[in-house]
Design an enzyme around this catalytic site. Structure first.
Site, PDB file in Angstrom:
ATOM      1  N   HIS A  26      13.775  -6.057  -5.270  1.00  0.00           N
ATOM      2  CA  HIS A  26      12.709  -6.249  -4.151  1.00  0.00           C
ATOM      3  C   HIS A  26      11.737  -4.953  -4.568  1.00  0.00           C
ATOM      4  O   HIS A  26      12.138  -3.777  -4.478  1.00  0.00           O
ATOM      5  CB  HIS A  26      13.289  -5.850  -2.708  1.00  0.00           C
ATOM      6  N   HIS A  51       2.673  -8.668   2.018  1.00  0.00           N
ATOM      7  CA  HIS A  51       3.473  -9.582   1.696  1.00  0.00           C
ATOM      8  C   HIS A  51       2.581 -11.032   1.872  1.00  0.00           C
ATOM      9  O   HIS A  51       3.067 -12.060   1.658  1.00  0.00           O
ATOM     10  CB  HIS A  51       4.733  -9.789   2.757  1.00  0.00           C
ATOM     11  N   ARG A 126      -3.044   7.273  -3.449  1.00  0.00           N
ATOM     12  CA  ARG A 126      -1.792   6.331  -3.763  1.00  0.00           C
ATOM     13  C   ARG A 126      -0.613   6.853  -2.926  1.00  0.00           C
ATOM     14  O   ARG A 126      -0.070   8.015  -3.231  1.00  0.00           O
ATOM     15  CB  ARG A 126      -1.703   6.278  -5.085  1.00  0.00           C
ATOM     16  N   CYS A 173      -3.575   6.253 -10.957  1.00  0.00           N
ATOM     17  CA  CYS A 173      -2.208   5.611 -10.956  1.00  0.00           C
ATOM     18  C   CYS A 173      -1.895   4.649 -12.167  1.00  0.00           C
ATOM     19  O   CYS A 173      -2.821   3.880 -12.637  1.00  0.00           O
ATOM     20  CB  CYS A 173      -2.264   4.530  -9.615  1.00  0.00           C
ATOM     21  N   TYR A 321       7.615   1.852 -12.202  1.00  0.00           N
ATOM     22  CA  TYR A 321       6.605   2.020 -13.416  1.00  0.00           C
ATOM     23  C   TYR A 321       7.118   1.918 -14.871  1.00  0.00           C
ATOM     24  O   TYR A 321       7.225   2.963 -15.276  1.00  0.00           O
ATOM     25  CB  TYR A 321       5.877   3.544 -13.182  1.00  0.00           C
TER      26      TYR A 321
END
Lengths: 518, 518
Positions: A26, A51, A126, A173, A321
């Site tokens: 998830h 979502h 972020r 980011c 990441y």
């Protein structure tokens, strides 16, 4: 892992899904999915609205195992999921939000070339979690681990016990431009936020050096920087933030120890941003600043520093990441995380330093230049992680068929391999004769503006996106393409960018979204 | 410059050329061109035969100003130009030579994956000048400049006064794969050697650290590495070699001082290569080793080290290895060097660190795989300058439409950002079903093998060559493409690479030369 949960069910709109296999995969983390066990997703998704992007619900169909009765369906969502983001700060309207909860916002792209230092209210934000509210008088930072005496610092300690250093750095980011992958060639991105292009900004930060704080706690940072001392149990510096999710799991990441002790590495514990105290969105009162590394490593609301022989084990560090090979997808592989036989985590390094990139910010995509234009001025920003600096930016008005070098703008000097700050660039380009002739004849002309930066290690940006697809959508640095139109029979320069049904303002590469947000 | 020579003439085959404007731009340097003033070029070109590549003589036509009488033409070449390369060492036949004078040789590509350490006799050789013959008993190295006491070291001093360090590093010429630019899209390269692909090798070197030698001479290398001492007049370390041209000009380059004093920078004065004394071609008895930087900075036959506030002013440093924007060409601009109004040297940084690269070495280009092959094993090498290391190598059998990650082979461990040694890679790839079906049916199949490496700063190799054209042909790192054929009706694996008229053995990208060598 060997031990696996079994029979983990949730419901949504009356359908029941078995998500047992999906728990480890998830993207919003296992802990958050576990919250929903036996319940309906809808109350959760009222907070976590990302979502609802179109690809999520169809993908879930494969896990459907049955339907609830209407009464049970109603009952399953009969609970309150509190919105823990309600105390988040207000944001400036030019900070376009990609996700509301957590807040992730990127500035309008054309504003990035207005100043060398991005104003605090426009600096991209972020957040992984709700913004904590921290009383500066109660703020404490604990430092611990092998090689140091466990020490707690107040905000005042950090301001008075150590020399204050200023560091100019761009932050980006790791997932900037993720939207370019989404909906492209039938591929989808199942991790947020879907940054369009603006998750990059440049600021001047100030605070004590991390190495000075570690030295205060007893670490031989000079010996380590000189390579004469190499403690085998101190390989990483783990950072933890105060921000936490609904289950109490707080944010954490780590950086390699060599970056922390490097006397020229410029890691600081920043309490100032562009000359004022940190805004709440940027980690008030103290954040880690790890110049040249992905934004995520610059832990905000820093409350704990732990030296360790292993990296942070937090999911934001070990999962989010990573750069996978192009044949690894979320749908086939990553929903199972490393339970997939095809996923080898050592082939998907955790992002620290970031590659060279650039983007034209002015004119913005889909601009209409009115009148008998015979030249066009482009402006943009360029940056490389790892402090490499920018050697050259080439710009093109014909989609990259021809390039010429732009003028670089960097009003500060930084050491070689310590060029944390970005370079801005500008160039007035004469139209190629064929285009210029059309304009003179009153015909409109479509241009595609492109920039490509070269770092001082001579690394370059790749031309196309497809060969560099990675399922997590990290380190995306192919050319940013900006379509503009010259309309010689209309008057005055003005911009006319709004496209029907596409109201995000910033645009991905080529100026068009691959797929709808709905 | 403001002061210009006027009326500088040479002759060739009876034609007279005015090369006044070309003096500063001569790729083989002004001093060498000046030698030929008033004379015929032919006796010089008998030694420097690379001038005979097809594009040079046609380009000269624009400078023709007249013809000599047959008697004068004969007279103008009636002199002897001695070949100063006659005492060069013998080379191994698997070192393919790109130019004979000076000798520049690249190993047969498929030999690079045989060993992690390239054997000395196969290590690529990049000479700018004749190989000097140095008596080790008479060898001296002088260190001078601000901040140090001028000191002279014998070979024995270097071996006995300092600790010996071993450093594993790949070296690559900044111009590797230059041949890929030559003859492509009508563009030409006017600087040698025209490396095909193999100007990269990997070895273990040993000798004292440069920083230890500088410290011995009085430099505060620790203070400088820690940033506490920053002498404004010590910005560069200039190296000079014993090798010199016919006019007495000896080789020289420089590196930034931070690289030299960095305790983890691993610069050494190497007197050993793979466990034995340096071969003559590699700088016997002592060379500078500057891991992560372009080969040219690793000055061979090192006889002088000068600390200075400016870079080396030698032409090999300030002119040869610069990366210009794609719209700068030799024919329009660089033949005038910075007398061209379009050339801005600050837009063409001198190459130090190099970008990420990789190449498939096995099977070699144009191989024929015989029999009912259903999978193919590719092997290659990958490297990034700046010590970045390789995070991943993706390989493809369909020209880059699909990629999968290869296994990386690096039998040694190196520190983060100090990964000087290359990674080798290997992967057995199943043929895509469409191809496999053809093979099963007895049809031959053409494949294009491709690799692309990702460095640990997530920089990548670009796909195509054209947008990255640079007139000097440096830092070329687009995908290396290897065509191979499967012939299911022929027996046994064998390689069948020889193409008519193309006898260099190594092949540029796509397996075919863009232009003839003749």
């Amino acid at each position: 892992g060997v031990m696996r949960e079994t029979g983990f069910w949730v419901s949504f709109k009356g359908d029941v899904y078995d998500f047992t296999d999906f728990l480890d995969g998830h993207p919003g983390l296992k802990t958050r999915l576990l919250m929903a066990g036996g319940k309906d997703l809808e109350p959760f998704w009222e907070v976590y609205g990302d979502h609802y992007r179109g690809h999520v619900i169809p993908w879930m169909a494969q896990f459907k195992i049955g339907r609830l009765s209407p009464a049970d369906a109603k009952q399953s969502k009969n609970f309150q999921f509190p919105n823990s983001f309600e105390d988040d700060p207000k944001r400036h309207p030019d900070l376009l939000y990609n996700t509301a909860h957590p807040f992730n916002g990127e500035p309008k792209l054309e504003r990035l070339t207005e100043n060398y230092y991005t104003p605090n209210h426009l600096h991209y934000v972020r957040n992984h979690l709700p913004v904590p509210e921290i009383d500066p008088n109660e703020y404490e930072l604990e430092v611990s681990g092998p090689g140091v005496k466990t020490t707690t610092f107040t905000l005042n300690d950090l301001k008075t016990k150590f020399k204050k250093y200023e560091v100019v750095t761009a932050l980006q980011c790791a997932g900037n431009r993720r939207e370019d992958f989404h909906g492209k060639d039938g591929k989808n991105i199942f991790i947020g936020p879907h940054w369009v292009v603006g998750a990059i900004s440049n600021a001047k930060w100030a605070g004590p050096r991390l190495r000075d704080v570690l030295a205060f706690c007893g670490l031989d940072v000079d010996g380590m920087a000189l390579g004469t001392v190499n403690p085998p149990n101190i390989k990483h510096v783990q950072f933890e933030g105060t921000d936490e999710d609904e289950t109490g799991l707080n944010y954490g990441v780590s950086i390699p120890i060599d970056k922390a002790v490097d006397a020229l590495g410029d890691c600081i514990l920043a309490y100032e941003m562009n000359g004022v105290e940190l805004p709440r969105d940027h980690g008030y009162p103290v954040r880690a600043l790890v110049p040249g590394h992905a934004g995520a490593r610059n832990c905000k609301w820093l409350e704990r520093i732990v030296l360790a022989d292993e990296t942070s084990q937090k999911p934001w560090h070990i999962a989010a990441y990573r750069g996978f090979a192009p044949d690894i997808s979320f749908e086939k592989d990553l929903y199972l995380w490393d339970n997939s036989p095809r996923v080898k985590l050592d082939q998907a390094m955790i992002v620290q330093e970031m590659p060279v990139t650039s983007m034209i910010c002015n004119p913005p995509p889909n601009s209409v230049l009115k009148g008998k234009v015979d030249e066009i001025t482009v402006k943009g920003v360029a940056w490389s992680g790892g402090g490499k600096g920018i050697a050259r930016v080439d710009v093109s008005v014909d989609g990259g068929k021809t390039f010429t070098a732009a003028d670089l703008i960097k009003p500060i000097e930084q050491r070689r391999n310590r060029e944390w700050g970005w370079s801005q660039f500008e160039k007035t380009i004469k139209l190629p004769e064929e285009m210029a002739a059309k304009v003179r004849n009153g015909q409109s002309v479509d241009l595609e503006l492109v920039s490509k930066a070269v770092s001082k290690s001579y690394d370059v940006q790749p031309e196309n996106i497809a060969p560099y697809y990675n399922a997590r959508g990290v380190c995306i640095n192919h050319w940013y393409r900006v379509p503009v139109k010259i309309e010689p029979n209309r008057w005055k320069f003005a911009s006319d960018r709004k496209q029907k049904g596409q109201d995000f303002h910033n645009k991905p590469t080529t100026g068009k979204f691959n797929s709808d947000w709905s």
